[in-house]
Design a protein around this motif. Structure first.
Motif, short mmCIF file in Angstrom:
data_model
loop_
_atom_site.label_atom_id
_atom_site.label_comp_id
_atom_site.label_asym_id
_atom_site.label_seq_id
_atom_site.Cartn_x
_atom_site.Cartn_y
_atom_site.Cartn_z
N ILE A 209 0.83 -1.20 0.00
CA ILE A 209 0.00 0.00 0.00
C ILE A 209 0.87 1.25 0.00
N LEU A 210 0.33 2.31 -0.57
CA LEU A 210 1.03 3.59 -0.64
C LEU A 210 0.98 4.28 0.72
N LYS A 211 2.15 4.63 1.27
CA LYS A 211 2.25 5.26 2.58
C LYS A 211 2.60 6.74 2.50
N GLN A 212 3.36 7.12 1.47
CA GLN A 212 3.79 8.51 1.35
C GLN A 212 3.92 8.87 -0.12
N SER A 213 3.58 10.10 -0.46
CA SER A 213 3.57 10.51 -1.86
C SER A 213 3.97 11.97 -1.99
N LEU A 214 4.84 12.25 -2.97
CA LEU A 214 5.20 13.62 -3.32
C LEU A 214 4.84 13.85 -4.79
N THR A 215 3.93 14.78 -5.03
CA THR A 215 3.53 15.14 -6.39
C THR A 215 4.42 16.28 -6.88
N ILE A 216 4.94 16.18 -8.10
CA ILE A 216 5.88 17.17 -8.63
C ILE A 216 5.24 17.89 -9.81
N ASN A 217 5.26 19.23 -9.75
CA ASN A 217 4.77 20.09 -10.83
C ASN A 217 5.91 20.99 -11.30
N ASN A 218 5.96 21.23 -12.61
CA ASN A 218 6.91 22.24 -13.10
C ASN A 218 6.48 23.63 -12.67
N HIS A 219 5.19 23.95 -12.87
CA HIS A 219 4.60 25.23 -12.47
C HIS A 219 3.28 24.96 -11.75
N ILE A 220 2.90 25.83 -10.88
CA ILE A 220 1.69 25.64 -10.09
C ILE A 220 0.45 25.53 -10.96
N GLU A 221 0.48 26.18 -12.15
CA GLU A 221 -0.69 26.17 -13.02
C GLU A 221 -0.78 24.90 -13.86
N LYS A 222 0.27 24.08 -13.86
CA LYS A 222 0.31 22.93 -14.75
C LYS A 222 -0.03 21.64 -14.03
N ILE B 92 6.61 10.79 -6.64
CA ILE B 92 7.49 9.94 -5.84
C ILE B 92 6.62 9.25 -4.80
N MET B 93 6.81 7.94 -4.66
CA MET B 93 5.93 7.17 -3.79
C MET B 93 6.73 6.24 -2.88
N CYS B 94 6.22 6.04 -1.69
CA CYS B 94 6.79 5.09 -0.74
C CYS B 94 5.73 4.06 -0.39
N PHE B 95 6.05 2.78 -0.64
CA PHE B 95 5.14 1.67 -0.37
C PHE B 95 5.67 0.80 0.75
N GLN B 96 4.74 0.22 1.50
CA GLN B 96 5.05 -0.82 2.49
C GLN B 96 4.03 -1.93 2.36
N ARG B 97 4.36 -3.08 2.92
CA ARG B 97 3.38 -4.15 2.96
C ARG B 97 2.22 -3.75 3.87
N ALA B 98 1.02 -4.11 3.48
CA ALA B 98 -0.18 -3.76 4.24
C ALA B 98 -0.18 -4.46 5.60
N THR B 99 -0.51 -3.70 6.65
CA THR B 99 -0.64 -4.26 8.01
C THR B 99 -1.88 -3.69 8.67
N GLU B 100 -2.27 -4.28 9.80
CA GLU B 100 -3.46 -3.80 10.50
C GLU B 100 -3.22 -2.46 11.18
N SER B 101 -1.97 -2.07 11.36
CA SER B 101 -1.65 -0.82 12.06
C SER B 101 -1.34 0.32 11.10
N ASP B 102 -1.79 0.25 9.85
CA ASP B 102 -1.52 1.30 8.88
C ASP B 102 -2.08 2.64 9.36
N ASN B 103 -1.27 3.69 9.19
CA ASN B 103 -1.65 5.01 9.70
C ASN B 103 -2.11 5.97 8.61
#
Length: 240
Positions: A178-191, A197-208
């Motif tokens: 499952i996806l735990k952390q994500s950074l979306t990258i834009n060249n310009h704010i209007e675009k 960029i994504m950080c995945f971990q195995r799914a657990t019952e304690s996912d935050n």
């Protein structure tokens, strides 16, 4: 970012004339932003020029970084880049196919800026196609390798185009990640966003839940980089 035969960073030089995948801004953001935590053993799948292995070695001096690259010219050039850097004792580079890689150990963190275009126009260059298109490493192959090589509590860090990121997230969920952390990258704010960029971990019952953030590269006033980008890349770019 200009496609020069080399790129000079503050602590090392990346020579890239024999590599299809050149130094690019989004890869630099990836190497500067992702966190390894306390990881001691890190694997870079598709290490190319050695850029990410060197960035991580600079940022995390206690980590041992292993890079594996299929393309022989890129591998040979990455060896040169690492040997001529201050971090050569911290990095191990291997030439080979991740699908056959048997290291005899598991990694706390796996990173990859993989061949990501699943369906798009091809280049006349076979080397460029292998570097940019999922011809030698499909998403399913990557996920299988990660499941085999990542410690149960480990993290997968990935850089993908915005559209392909949604495809990968769904596929990862079917494999227990499952996806735990994500950074979306834009060249310009209007675009529209162009990388994620994504950080995945195995799914657990304690996912935050999912932590999301974004980064805009260029100022909307056309006066260079945003302050956030400059703060992130300051330790690496000579001009910052």
């Amino acid at each position: 970012m200009a496609r020069n035969s080399f790129f000079q960073f503050k602590q090392f030089i990346i020579r890239q004339d024999r590599c299809a995948m050149k130094v690019c801004t989004d890869a630099c953001i990836f190497g500067a932003w992702l966190s390894l935590g306390e990881a001691q053993n890190v694997l870079d799948i598709g290490s190319g020029t050695g850029l990410l292995t060197l960035m991580l070695a600079q940022r995390f001096p206690k980590a041992k970084v292993t890079g594996i690259e299929l393309d022989a010219p890129a591998f040979e050039q990455s060896v040169q880049n690492v040997e001529n850097s201050p971090y050569n004792k911290q990095i191990e580079l291997l030439q080979g196919d991740i699908r056959q890689y048997e290291p005899g150990k598991l990694y706390e963190s796996i990173i990859s800026n993989p061949p990501f275009y699943q369906a798009s126009l091809r280049s006349p260059s076979a080397q460029k196609n292998a570097a940019h298109h999922a011809e030698t490493l499909h998403f399913e192959d990557l996920l299988y390798a990660v499941a085999r090589l990542l410690k149960p509590e480990g993290e997968l860090h990935l850089l993908l185009p915005w559209d392909e990121s949604h495809v990968f997230i769904k596929m990862a969920e079917t494999k227990g990640f499952i996806l735990k952390q994500s950074l979306t990258i834009n060249n310009h704010i209007e675009k529209k966003p162009f990388r994620r960029i994504m950080c995945f971990q195995r799914a657990t019952e304690s996912d935050n839940g999912l932590k999301e953030s974004d980064l805009v590269i260029y100022s909307s006033h056309g006066q260079g980089y945003t302050s956030e980008f400059e703060a992130l890349l300051g330790p690496f770019y000579l001009k910052l």
